[in-house]
Design an enzyme around this catalytic site. Sequence first.
Site, PDB file in Angstrom:
ATOM      1  N   GLU A 443      35.233  14.525 -43.669  1.00  0.00           N
ATOM      2  CA  GLU A 443      36.665  14.370 -43.938  1.00  0.00           C
ATOM      3  C   GLU A 443      37.511  14.810 -42.737  1.00  0.00           C
ATOM      4  OE1 GLU A 443      37.254  12.313 -46.339  1.00  0.00           O
ATOM      5  OE2 GLU A 443      39.086  12.644 -45.234  1.00  0.00           O
TER       6      GLU A 443
HETATM    7  C1  LIG Z   1      26.785  14.365 -45.956  1.00  0.00           C
HETATM    8  C2  LIG Z   1      27.863  13.551 -45.350  1.00  0.00           C
HETATM    9  C3  LIG Z   1      28.746  12.876 -46.172  1.00  0.00           C
HETATM   10  C4  LIG Z   1      29.749  12.071 -45.627  1.00  0.00           C
HETATM   11  N1  LIG Z   1      30.545  11.319 -46.440  1.00  0.00           N
HETATM   12  C5  LIG Z   1      31.338  10.351 -45.890  1.00  0.00           C
HETATM   13  C6  LIG Z   1      31.997   9.384 -46.700  1.00  0.00           C
HETATM   14  O1  LIG Z   1      31.948   9.422 -47.925  1.00  0.00           O
HETATM   15  N2  LIG Z   1      32.699   8.404 -46.083  1.00  0.00           N
HETATM   16  C7  LIG Z   1      32.789   8.315 -44.737  1.00  0.00           C
HETATM   17  O2  LIG Z   1      33.416   7.391 -44.246  1.00  0.00           O
HETATM   18  N3  LIG Z   1      32.201   9.230 -43.945  1.00  0.00           N
HETATM   19  C8  LIG Z   1      31.470  10.235 -44.489  1.00  0.00           C
HETATM   20  N4  LIG Z   1      30.839  11.142 -43.686  1.00  0.00           N
HETATM   21  C9  LIG Z   1      31.045  11.084 -42.248  1.00  0.00           C
HETATM   22  C10 LIG Z   1      31.872  12.236 -41.721  1.00  0.00           C
HETATM   23  O3  LIG Z   1      33.206  12.128 -42.134  1.00  0.00           O
HETATM   24  C11 LIG Z   1      31.713  12.258 -40.203  1.00  0.00           C
HETATM   25  O4  LIG Z   1      30.383  12.660 -39.948  1.00  0.00           O
HETATM   26  C12 LIG Z   1      32.693  13.161 -39.512  1.00  0.00           C
HETATM   27  O5  LIG Z   1      33.996  12.662 -39.635  1.00  0.00           O
HETATM   28  C13 LIG Z   1      32.388  13.334 -38.020  1.00  0.00           C
HETATM   29  O6  LIG Z   1      32.088  12.110 -37.418  1.00  0.00           O
HETATM   30  P1  LIG Z   1      30.740  11.949 -36.559  1.00  0.00           P
HETATM   31  O7  LIG Z   1      29.617  12.451 -37.381  1.00  0.00           O
HETATM   32  O8  LIG Z   1      30.653  10.571 -36.071  1.00  0.00           O
HETATM   33  O9  LIG Z   1      30.924  12.962 -35.367  1.00  0.00           O
HETATM   34  P2  LIG Z   1      31.686  12.628 -33.991  1.00  0.00           P
HETATM   35  O10 LIG Z   1      32.943  11.926 -34.289  1.00  0.00           O
HETATM   36  O11 LIG Z   1      30.733  11.977 -33.075  1.00  0.00           O
HETATM   37  O12 LIG Z   1      32.035  14.081 -33.467  1.00  0.00           O
HETATM   38  C14 LIG Z   1      31.043  14.922 -32.840  1.00  0.00           C
HETATM   39  C15 LIG Z   1      31.708  16.237 -32.441  1.00  0.00           C
HETATM   40  O13 LIG Z   1      32.745  15.978 -31.492  1.00  0.00           O
HETATM   41  C16 LIG Z   1      33.944  16.560 -31.918  1.00  0.00           C
HETATM   42  N5  LIG Z   1      35.079  15.719 -31.510  1.00  0.00           N
HETATM   43  C17 LIG Z   1      35.198  14.388 -31.627  1.00  0.00           C
HETATM   44  N6  LIG Z   1      36.386  13.984 -31.149  1.00  0.00           N
HETATM   45  C18 LIG Z   1      37.032  15.083 -30.740  1.00  0.00           C
HETATM   46  C19 LIG Z   1      38.317  15.351 -30.181  1.00  0.00           C
HETATM   47  N7  LIG Z   1      39.195  14.377 -29.961  1.00  0.00           N
HETATM   48  N8  LIG Z   1      38.639  16.627 -29.872  1.00  0.00           N
HETATM   49  C20 LIG Z   1      37.776  17.635 -30.111  1.00  0.00           C
HETATM   50  N9  LIG Z   1      36.562  17.450 -30.649  1.00  0.00           N
HETATM   51  C21 LIG Z   1      36.194  16.196 -30.963  1.00  0.00           C
HETATM   52  C22 LIG Z   1      33.848  16.640 -33.439  1.00  0.00           C
HETATM   53  O14 LIG Z   1      34.704  17.636 -33.991  1.00  0.00           O
HETATM   54  C23 LIG Z   1      32.369  16.965 -33.608  1.00  0.00           C
HETATM   55  O15 LIG Z   1      32.169  18.349 -33.489  1.00  0.00           O
HETATM   56  C24 LIG Z   1      29.879  12.000 -44.217  1.00  0.00           C
HETATM   57  C25 LIG Z   1      29.013  12.735 -43.399  1.00  0.00           C
HETATM   58  C26 LIG Z   1      28.006  13.473 -43.953  1.00  0.00           C
HETATM   59  C27 LIG Z   1      27.057  14.180 -43.030  1.00  0.00           C
END
Ligand SMILES: Cc1cc2nc3c(=O)[nH]c(=O)nc-3n(C[C@H](O)[C@H](O)[C@H](O)COP(=O)(O)OP(=O)(O)OC[C@H]3O[C@@H](n4cnc5c(N)ncnc54)[C@H](O)[C@@H]3O)c2cc1C
Length: 598
Positions: A443
């Site tokens: 989220e």
């Molecule tokens: C169990 C689970 C349930 C989920 N449920 C849903 C769901 O129902 N629907 C859905 O759509 N998604 C869902 N997600 C996805 C979740 O919302 C994302 O994993 C999350 O938003 C982070 O995206 P990412 O994993 O691609 O990480 P990335 O976006 O690749 O980020 C990696 C790291 O980089 C940091 N980062 C990225 N950009 C910046 C910035 N501009 N400044 C500083 N730091 C930054 C992040 O904070 C993080 O620490 C779920 C994930 C999990 C694991």
Amino acid sequence: MPQYSPPLRDMQFVMHEVLKVTDELKPIAKYADADAETMNAILEEGGKFASEVVLPLNISGDEEGCTLDPVTHAVTTPKGFKEAYKKYVEGGWPALSGDTDFGGQGLPLVVNQCFYEMLNSANQAWTMYPGLTHGAHAALHAHGTDEQKKTYLQKMTTGEWTGTMCLTEPHCGTDLGLMRTKAEPQPDGTYKITGNKIFISAGEHDMADNIIHLVLARITDAPPGIKGVSLFIVPKFMVKPDGTPGERNGIYCGGLEHKMGIHGNATAQIVIDGAIGTLVGQPNKGMQGMFVMMNAARLGVGNQSLGLTEVAYQNALAYAKDRIQMRSLSGVKAKDKPADPIIVHPDVRKMLLTAKAYAEGGRALAIYCAVLLDKEHYHPDEKVRKDSGEVLSLLTPIVKAFLTDNGHIATNACMQVFGGHGFIKEWGMEQFVRDNRINMIYEGTNTIQSLDLLGRKVLGNNGATLKKFGKIIGALIAEEGVNEKMAEFINPLAVLAEQMTKFTTELGFKGFQNPDEVGAAAVDYLRVAGHLVFGYFWARMAQVALREIAAGNADPFYLAKLQTARFYFAKLFPETATLMRTARSGSKVLMDTDAALA
Ligand SMILES: Cc1cc2nc3c(=O)[nH]c(=O)nc-3n(C[C@H](O)[C@H](O)[C@H](O)COP(=O)(O)OP(=O)(O)OC[C@H]3O[C@@H](n4cnc5c(N)ncnc54)[C@H](O)[C@@H]3O)c2cc1C
């Protein structure tokens, strides 16, 4: 198995004695008759549902997890989940605060808020199936066409159908502008949607007759980036003219993630293979609709950690009274025993009180936000609607990130109270730590929440909304500033409120010269803001407790509240000094580190 006793007394204290929610909501016509007794009675029953129906499935759901049939793509949830969901629907629980136009019971949102805190304490993984439906419902309610509302909202209100949010793709989570899922316009006005989504919570399951996916996708020839993203309803089963589920749509589960916690919730890889979808809102304005769902979900995620903090605290407290180890430093306490219960040790008390202070502070904030949400939508006074919406938008990233970070601290502290017994599975404490961990990530990660708070909500409007909340704090300071008994709470709050103004201006100035300064300070800033907000609510709770005690009320609840407030201001609140110091150390020590990170 962990024990859980619904914290009804504390909910009633916050709702009726501190925030006076029925008075606050009285100007809203549909809540004019909402009374405390009805709300309390519903929550009492809700507490029974959480502790008797949902809690017993928490450990078994964690151990069993969900399974996918690779041929039919059907997902089976852990034993008992489906039956518990049936009881939830039959009991009318999904509709508590639902719109009466669509079969809801029309109760204030605060009732649903408290009910969901209890469900989250009982079983976060189970609660996510119905939980996401509320956000999807809110997005459709705000942005759907009459036809879409007619087709979907009734069944989503009653819980017969559940909802999901499909944003994340393998290459994009935070940066949704990179999204690739495509939507091709069809002659009949629908769209043919193709793409791959991952990590979709409750993305496939056997608990409801239909799943209504809210999917973000890019219409053919849409502009690149976030400005080319649109929102669609993509049902698992197409809906027949009579409103019942019909043909299977081209959206299915291609795999389930194996993960650290919330094993009972299906985290689905969703394959969208030419599925039929209908547009919600305007083309390329998908984030407007999705933000309604995301804001609801952000408050919901904070509530998940609030629930876990409470249940972890209750179990750690019981254990600390029972487990005997060593003698108290200040002399034997349990003379009839070979050692004293560990609750005599100062640091064990610190761990317990940390969890208690975070649970009760979080509850006050979450209930306050539920009232704001109702006022934002339904209050007859336009200014109240506007102010409520603005303050809520400021508080939303704080609820999401501060409550989930606190949940991490609290569930770990409570596990620590159990020593080695916390680390092994038997007591269920390690599950709380594992389940809570995702709340800091999904989220919008907590880093993203902090950037939203400092960058958009505070600096983005030159601190105007922060000042609005500052006025609310200022009113309490003015009211109690001369009351000596309140000085131990009001003085530190007043100091931080003043420091916050200077701190914010300073960060704004530095950020203007170098945007990395905002990124370097944001996480610390959000924690300081979180304590400012908690400090305000703890001072208000102490105010009520002091008044009751002064009036001769001997209920030990008030003394307990006062002692917890003292603990909070003495041991947790001062963290703000370190946080402001680290935030002020700036971005250079982070960005001039290429050699260190080579
Ligand atoms: C169990 C689970 C349930 C989920 N449920 C849903 C769901 O129902 N629907 C859905 O759509 N998604 C869902 N997600 C996805 C979740 O919302 C994302 O994993 C999350 O938003 C982070 O995206 P990412 O994993 O691609 O990480 P990335 O976006 O690749 O980020 C990696 C790291 O980089 C940091 N980062 C990225 N950009 C910046 C910035 N501009 N400044 C500083 N730091 C930054 C992040 O904070 C993080 O620490 C779920 C994930 C999990 C694991």
